[in-house]
Motif scaffolding. Structure first.
Motif, PDB file in Angstrom:
ATOM      1  N   ASN A 106      45.983  38.642  26.198  1.00 17.78           N
ATOM      2  CA  ASN A 106      46.010  37.342  25.520  1.00 17.78           C
ATOM      3  C   ASN A 106      46.477  36.239  26.455  1.00 17.78           C
ATOM      4  N   PHE A 107      47.439  36.601  27.295  1.00 21.45           N
ATOM      5  CA  PHE A 107      47.958  35.619  28.246  1.00 21.45           C
ATOM      6  C   PHE A 107      46.843  35.141  29.187  1.00 21.45           C
ATOM      7  N   TRP A 108      46.033  36.081  29.684  1.00 20.62           N
ATOM      8  CA  TRP A 108      44.932  35.713  30.574  1.00 20.62           C
ATOM      9  C   TRP A 108      43.900  34.864  29.844  1.00 20.62           C
ATOM     10  N   GLU A 109      43.599  35.280  28.630  1.00 20.59           N
ATOM     11  CA  GLU A 109      42.610  34.527  27.865  1.00 20.59           C
ATOM     12  C   GLU A 109      43.060  33.082  27.709  1.00 20.59           C
ATOM     13  N   CYS A 110      44.303  32.925  27.296  1.00 17.03           N
ATOM     14  CA  CYS A 110      44.868  31.594  27.062  1.00 17.03           C
ATOM     15  C   CYS A 110      44.896  30.779  28.360  1.00 17.03           C
ATOM     16  N   SER A 138      46.934  43.747  33.005  1.00 22.51           N
ATOM     17  CA  SER A 138      45.597  43.322  32.572  1.00 22.51           C
ATOM     18  C   SER A 138      44.761  43.120  33.823  1.00 22.51           C
ATOM     19  N   GLU A 139      43.470  43.474  33.712  1.00 19.51           N
ATOM     20  CA  GLU A 139      42.587  43.329  34.881  1.00 19.51           C
ATOM     21  C   GLU A 139      41.689  42.111  34.741  1.00 19.51           C
ATOM     22  N   LEU A 140      41.945  41.287  33.737  1.00 23.09           N
ATOM     23  CA  LEU A 140      41.032  40.169  33.488  1.00 23.09           C
ATOM     24  C   LEU A 140      40.957  39.187  34.659  1.00 23.09           C
ATOM     25  N   GLY A 141      42.008  39.151  35.484  1.00 18.48           N
ATOM     26  CA  GLY A 141      42.004  38.252  36.631  1.00 18.48           C
ATOM     27  C   GLY A 141      40.966  38.622  37.686  1.00 18.48           C
ATOM     28  N   PHE A 217      36.036  39.805  28.705  1.00 17.39           N
ATOM     29  CA  PHE A 217      35.552  39.510  30.054  1.00 17.39           C
ATOM     30  C   PHE A 217      34.233  38.732  29.990  1.00 17.39           C
ATOM     31  N   LYS A 218      33.331  39.220  29.130  1.00 15.12           N
ATOM     32  CA  LYS A 218      32.035  38.546  28.986  1.00 15.12           C
ATOM     33  C   LYS A 218      32.216  37.117  28.487  1.00 15.12           C
ATOM     34  N   LEU A 232      26.359  38.338  35.149  1.00 12.74           N
ATOM     35  CA  LEU A 232      27.714  38.884  35.097  1.00 12.74           C
ATOM     36  C   LEU A 232      27.651  40.412  35.151  1.00 12.74           C
ATOM     37  N   PRO A 233      28.321  41.047  36.143  1.00 11.38           N
ATOM     38  CA  PRO A 233      28.340  42.514  36.158  1.00 11.38           C
ATOM     39  C   PRO A 233      29.198  43.045  35.018  1.00 11.38           C
TER      40      PRO A 233
END
Ligand SMILES: *[C@@H]1O[C@H](CO)[C@@H](O)[C@H](O)[C@H]1NC(C)=O
Length: 515
Positions: A106-110, A138-141, A217-218, A232-233
């Protein structure tokens, strides 16, 4: 002529040397700021151009440094959850990864949705040679590498955990490693079963949460990448595609485990190269301490206002019984201090620890503090209160230069521990030995950091360093396929033999009947 020569040299230097590196440390926590700043400092010193995504931008950045200010994201993470009071009252269990992972997603999303970052990510003119992203649950970065189409370098802030190693190699073997959120440090039968369970839980949770994360991610990167006319992979292809994992870790602080070629220990890169002298007033206190100095600091999370007055009084009374001088890092002073106790809101920790008069450090066991202690070679008393601090302190105890006290105990065990460390020279001696191990290196960690980042850029993502184990299924690694083939074959042989026997018995039976 000379001018022409000069200009071409300058051009040449610019073309051949300065890389453009993106450093992404988005967490609004003080120690994460220190770690990000370390990358920036070393890369700039080596002549590279740095763009630094941080909630802590400073005024007047030096040449070659540009900030992307994400300080708006302090609202994305309720820092209150890291408050000692919340942890003590067990309102939230930060030892549980299943609690932390969604918080960090959530932190990354925000953070990614903040305007400053959106503008930066959509900018068609931004180009980088490599991106360093801090990993924290989180791996979103990792999407930054996709957006800028450049190699991904993870930065991990603690001792290598099963989480970060599984991103570049495989899970840690729980038979001889302790999960980094574990409060205990033991390898008895039951503990090993528990450790196995912890790793299984990580795997299960990551798997159960993967749909969620893929979707996120998408959602977050899809439109940006589409704007750049690329596809986007899959998230898995991106997050398991790191060239390097740079770890703020060191073998002396951790355990001797096998690591893949693209994991590099660079623990201590945040150190100041030269230990600065103490400021004048503190220097006077330290140098006039007849029996040495005990330094007491619980890091930036423990606020004075959260320590009950009664406990403060008890601590002061206890300290007053020692001959040693005590320097207590606390943001607010307390009235009626004993003669040997000094309170200071700011302490140059590395300088104080390095001072020969400093004889003991009472700490919460944060990893940065631990590394600084190892450099200085001082014994510690650890009072861990969350995350990897238990493991850090437990290891220090096992290595023989520390004692552990649990929060919530009264001051008597702390007093006993202080006495023990001051009177028994073995702690001091062990700390000195470990400090020799810690400081004896081929190059300082900051140099190594720069070297590996440059290496990744020069070799187009350093494919040769990647682990052969990364994409091999767990059942193949454990030869479970062979095991099942063997079991099936044995069962079949058994069935055939049994069948033949019954057949032969029936046969002889019938022959007997005929005679
Ligand atoms: C994986 O990394 C390599 C090297 O940096 C890069 O060329 C490739 O495009 C990356 N693949 C994905 C799917 O991100």
């Amino acid at each position: 002529m000379i001018l022409k020569y000069l200009i071409s040299t300058i051009l040449l230097v610019n073309i051949c040397y300065g890389y453009k590196v993106l450093v992404v440390f988005t967490l609004p926590g003080k120690s994460h700021g220190i770690l990000g700043e370390g990358y920036v400092r070393h890369l700039l010193k080596a002549g590279h151009e740095v763009t630094y995504v941080t909630p802590f931008p400073e005024k007047n950045p030096p040449k070659n440094l540009r900030y992307i200010d994400v300080s708006e994201n302090t609202k994305c993470l309720n820092m209150g959850i890291f408050d000692i009071k919340v942890i003590m009252d067990k309102e939230i269990n930060l030892q549980d990864q299943n609690v932390i992972i969604p918080i960090m997603d959530n932190f990354w999303e925000c953070t990614l949705k903040k305007e400053a970052l959106q503008r930066f990510l959509y900018d068609q003119n931004e180009k980088f040679d490599a991106v360093v992203v801090e990993w924290l649950y989180s791996e979103l970065g990792s999407g930054f590498a996709t957006v800028f189409n450049c190699p991904l370098i993870w930065s991990s802030s603690m001792d290598p955990s099963t989480f970060v190693l599984s991103l570049i190699d495989e899970h840690l073997n729980p038979a001889y490693t302790v999960h980094h959120m574990s409060k205990d440090y033991s390898f008895s039968f039951l503990d090993r079963v528990y450790q196995l369970w912890s790793v299984a839980r990580v795997r299960y949770y990551k798997w159960a949460n993967s749909n969620n994360e893929n979707e996120l991610f998408k959602q977050l990167y899809g439109p940006i990448v589409a704007k750049k006319n690329r596809e986007l992979p899959e998230f898995d292809e991106v997050k398991y595609n790191a060239s390097l994992m740079l770890g703020n870790s060191n073998i002396v602080a951790g355990a001797g485990i096998a690591l893949p070629q693209n994991y590099k220990h660079i623990g201590g890169y945040h150190f100041k190269e030269e230990i600065e002298p103490l400021p004048k007033d503190m220097k006077e206190i330290v140098e006039n301490a007849p029996h040495g100095v005990i330094y007491f600091s619980m890091g930036s999370n423990l606020k004075s206002s959260n320590i009950p007055d009664k406990l403060k009084r008890e601590l002061l009374d206890m300290f007053s019984e020692f001959k040693e001088t005590v320097i207590w890092k606390l943001e607010k002073t307390i009235p009626d201090l004993p003669k040997n106790v000094h309170i200071s809101p700011w302490v140059p920790q590395q300088s104080l620890l390095a001072h020969p008069k400093c004889v003991l450090f009472i700490t919460h066991g944060g990893f940065l503090s631990l590394l600084e202690t190892l450099r200085a070679g001082k014994p510690i008393i650890g009072i861990p209160f969350f995350a990897d601090q238990y493991l850090n302190v437990n290891r220090a105890v096992a290595k023989g230069f520390a004692k552990r006290i649990d929060f919530g105990e009264n001051v008597i065990p702390l007093k006993e521990a202080i006495k023990e460390i001051l009177e028994n020279p073995s702690y001091q001696q062990r700390a000195k030995e470990l400090s020799v191990q810690f400081n004896d290196r081929i190059v300082p960690p900051g140099k190594e950091l720069v070297y590996w980042i440059e290496h990744v850029i020069k070799t187009n993502g350093a494919p040769h360093l990647r682990s052969a184990a990364l994409h091999v299924s767990w059942y193949k690694k454990m030869y479970l396929d062979l095991l099942s083939v063997t079991v099936i074959a044995l069962v079949m042989i058994f069935v055939i033999i049994k069948y033949l026997f019954t057949f032969m018995q029936v046969d002889t039976h019938q022959k007997k009947k005929v005679h």
